[in-house]
Design a protein around this motif. Structure first.
Motif, PDB file in Angstrom:
ATOM      1  N   TYR A 146      -3.695   0.341  -3.010  1.00  0.00           N
ATOM      2  CA  TYR A 146      -3.504  -0.958  -2.363  1.00  0.00           C
ATOM      3  C   TYR A 146      -3.290  -2.055  -3.390  1.00  0.00           C
ATOM      4  O   TYR A 146      -3.856  -2.024  -4.494  1.00  0.00           O
ATOM      5  CB  TYR A 146      -4.727  -1.330  -1.525  1.00  0.00           C
ATOM      6  CG  TYR A 146      -4.984  -0.430  -0.343  1.00  0.00           C
ATOM      7  CD1 TYR A 146      -5.852   0.656  -0.445  1.00  0.00           C
ATOM      8  CD2 TYR A 146      -4.377  -0.677   0.890  1.00  0.00           C
ATOM      9  CE1 TYR A 146      -6.094   1.480   0.641  1.00  0.00           C
ATOM     10  CE2 TYR A 146      -4.617   0.135   1.985  1.00  0.00           C
ATOM     11  CZ  TYR A 146      -5.476   1.217   1.846  1.00  0.00           C
ATOM     12  OH  TYR A 146      -5.708   2.036   2.938  1.00  0.00           O
ATOM     13  N   ALA A 147      -2.523  -3.053  -3.004  1.00  0.00           N
ATOM     14  CA  ALA A 147      -2.450  -4.267  -3.791  1.00  0.00           C
ATOM     15  C   ALA A 147      -3.805  -4.965  -3.711  1.00  0.00           C
ATOM     16  O   ALA A 147      -4.489  -4.909  -2.682  1.00  0.00           O
ATOM     17  CB  ALA A 147      -1.358  -5.186  -3.254  1.00  0.00           C
ATOM     18  N   ASP A 148      -4.184  -5.623  -4.782  1.00  0.00           N
ATOM     19  CA  ASP A 148      -5.486  -6.291  -4.809  1.00  0.00           C
ATOM     20  C   ASP A 148      -5.603  -7.311  -3.674  1.00  0.00           C
ATOM     21  O   ASP A 148      -6.687  -7.506  -3.119  1.00  0.00           O
ATOM     22  CB  ASP A 148      -5.688  -6.987  -6.152  1.00  0.00           C
ATOM     23  CG  ASP A 148      -5.950  -6.011  -7.286  1.00  0.00           C
ATOM     24  OD1 ASP A 148      -5.796  -6.418  -8.456  1.00  0.00           O
ATOM     25  OD2 ASP A 148      -6.295  -4.850  -6.996  1.00  0.00           O
ATOM     26  N   SER A 149      -4.503  -7.940  -3.321  1.00  0.00           N
ATOM     27  CA  SER A 149      -4.535  -9.007  -2.325  1.00  0.00           C
ATOM     28  C   SER A 149      -4.842  -8.514  -0.923  1.00  0.00           C
ATOM     29  O   SER A 149      -5.194  -9.312  -0.050  1.00  0.00           O
ATOM     30  CB  SER A 149      -3.198  -9.757  -2.323  1.00  0.00           C
ATOM     31  OG  SER A 149      -2.132  -8.875  -2.014  1.00  0.00           O
ATOM     32  N   VAL A 150      -4.725  -7.215  -0.680  1.00  0.00           N
ATOM     33  CA  VAL A 150      -4.957  -6.694   0.664  1.00  0.00           C
ATOM     34  C   VAL A 150      -6.132  -5.721   0.738  1.00  0.00           C
ATOM     35  O   VAL A 150      -6.489  -5.268   1.837  1.00  0.00           O
ATOM     36  CB  VAL A 150      -3.692  -6.003   1.226  1.00  0.00           C
ATOM     37  CG1 VAL A 150      -2.497  -6.943   1.154  1.00  0.00           C
ATOM     38  CG2 VAL A 150      -3.408  -4.689   0.516  1.00  0.00           C
ATOM     39  N   LYS A 151      -6.720  -5.398  -0.382  1.00  0.00           N
ATOM     40  CA  LYS A 151      -7.851  -4.462  -0.388  1.00  0.00           C
ATOM     41  C   LYS A 151      -8.970  -4.970   0.505  1.00  0.00           C
ATOM     42  O   LYS A 151      -9.340  -6.146   0.451  1.00  0.00           O
ATOM     43  CB  LYS A 151      -8.368  -4.276  -1.821  1.00  0.00           C
ATOM     44  CG  LYS A 151      -7.519  -3.356  -2.664  1.00  0.00           C
ATOM     45  CD  LYS A 151      -8.102  -3.199  -4.063  1.00  0.00           C
ATOM     46  CE  LYS A 151      -7.235  -2.284  -4.913  1.00  0.00           C
ATOM     47  NZ  LYS A 151      -7.747  -2.175  -6.307  1.00  0.00           N
ATOM     48  N   GLY A 152      -9.478  -4.084   1.319  1.00  0.00           N
ATOM     49  CA  GLY A 152     -10.561  -4.443   2.217  1.00  0.00           C
ATOM     50  C   GLY A 152     -10.095  -5.032   3.535  1.00  0.00           C
ATOM     51  O   GLY A 152     -10.898  -5.184   4.460  1.00  0.00           O
ATOM     52  N   ALA A 208       0.840  -1.192   0.000  1.00  0.00           N
ATOM     53  CA  ALA A 208       0.000   0.000   0.000  1.00  0.00           C
ATOM     54  C   ALA A 208       0.876   1.243   0.000  1.00  0.00           C
ATOM     55  O   ALA A 208       1.990   1.224   0.524  1.00  0.00           O
ATOM     56  CB  ALA A 208      -0.927   0.016   1.216  1.00  0.00           C
ATOM     57  N   THR A 209       0.351   2.312  -0.594  1.00  0.00           N
ATOM     58  CA  THR A 209       1.034   3.600  -0.563  1.00  0.00           C
ATOM     59  C   THR A 209       0.046   4.698  -0.217  1.00  0.00           C
ATOM     60  O   THR A 209      -1.178   4.532  -0.385  1.00  0.00           O
ATOM     61  CB  THR A 209       1.693   3.937  -1.913  1.00  0.00           C
ATOM     62  OG1 THR A 209       0.683   4.012  -2.926  1.00  0.00           O
ATOM     63  CG2 THR A 209       2.731   2.906  -2.305  1.00  0.00           C
ATOM     64  N   ILE A 210       0.587   5.816   0.242  1.00  0.00           N
ATOM     65  CA  ILE A 210      -0.245   6.961   0.572  1.00  0.00           C
ATOM     66  C   ILE A 210       0.545   8.228   0.267  1.00  0.00           C
ATOM     67  O   ILE A 210       1.721   8.342   0.615  1.00  0.00           O
ATOM     68  CB  ILE A 210      -0.707   6.924   2.043  1.00  0.00           C
ATOM     69  CG1 ILE A 210      -1.657   8.074   2.349  1.00  0.00           C
ATOM     70  CG2 ILE A 210       0.472   6.893   3.007  1.00  0.00           C
ATOM     71  CD1 ILE A 210      -2.376   7.917   3.701  1.00  0.00           C
ATOM     72  N   THR A 211      -0.091   9.175  -0.400  1.00  0.00           N
ATOM     73  CA  THR A 211       0.565  10.430  -0.717  1.00  0.00           C
ATOM     74  C   THR A 211       0.452  11.392   0.458  1.00  0.00           C
ATOM     75  O   THR A 211      -0.293  11.150   1.414  1.00  0.00           O
ATOM     76  CB  THR A 211      -0.061  11.067  -1.962  1.00  0.00           C
ATOM     77  OG1 THR A 211      -1.405  11.484  -1.640  1.00  0.00           O
ATOM     78  CG2 THR A 211      -0.106  10.096  -3.135  1.00  0.00           C
TER      79      THR A 211
END
Length: 121
Positions: free
Chosen positions: A59-65, A49-52
């Motif tokens: 997010y990577a699809d594998s960790v979304k949610g 994951a990243t945040i500006t």
């Protein structure tokens, strides 16, 4: 000298939660994007994951949610709340930041030393 220091890793059973923290220190002028990456056993390092600085997340699809990234610009910290962990999340988690120090005139990417997350089945 700029440093990124992670904390919060550990051993957790499947379905459990962990919260990782990353603190940037040193003569920092500005931090752009911050993020978390991970490297599992026998795998390449991958984005989690990243945040500006403005709060935009990715997010990577594998960790979304399941995972949530956040940051405190004033404290120069980033966190990763990880819920519903499964054994596939086992990896060394690395904090990453694109930042500009007072000593250097451009943005460079810095990495923390990593923190181990192990999820037992």
């Amino acid at each position: 000298q700029v440093q990124l220091v992670e904390s919060g890793g550990g051993l957790v059973p499947a379905g459990g939660s962990l919260r990782l923290s990353c603190a940037a220190s040193g003569s920092i002028f500005s931090i752009n994007k911050m993020g978390w990456y991970r490297q599992g056993p026998g795998k390449q390092r991958e984005l989690v994951a990243t945040i500006t600085s403005g709060g935009r997340t990715n997010y990577a699809d594998s960790v979304k949610g399941r995972f949530t990234i956040s940051r405190d610009n004033a404290k120069k910290t980033a966190s990763l709340q990880m819920n519903s962990l499964n054994p596939e999340d086992t990896a060394v988690y690395y904090c990453n930041a694109d930042l500009r120090s007072y000593a250097l005139g451009s943005f460079y990417t810095y990495w923390g030393q990593g923190t181990q997350v192990t999820v037992s089945s």
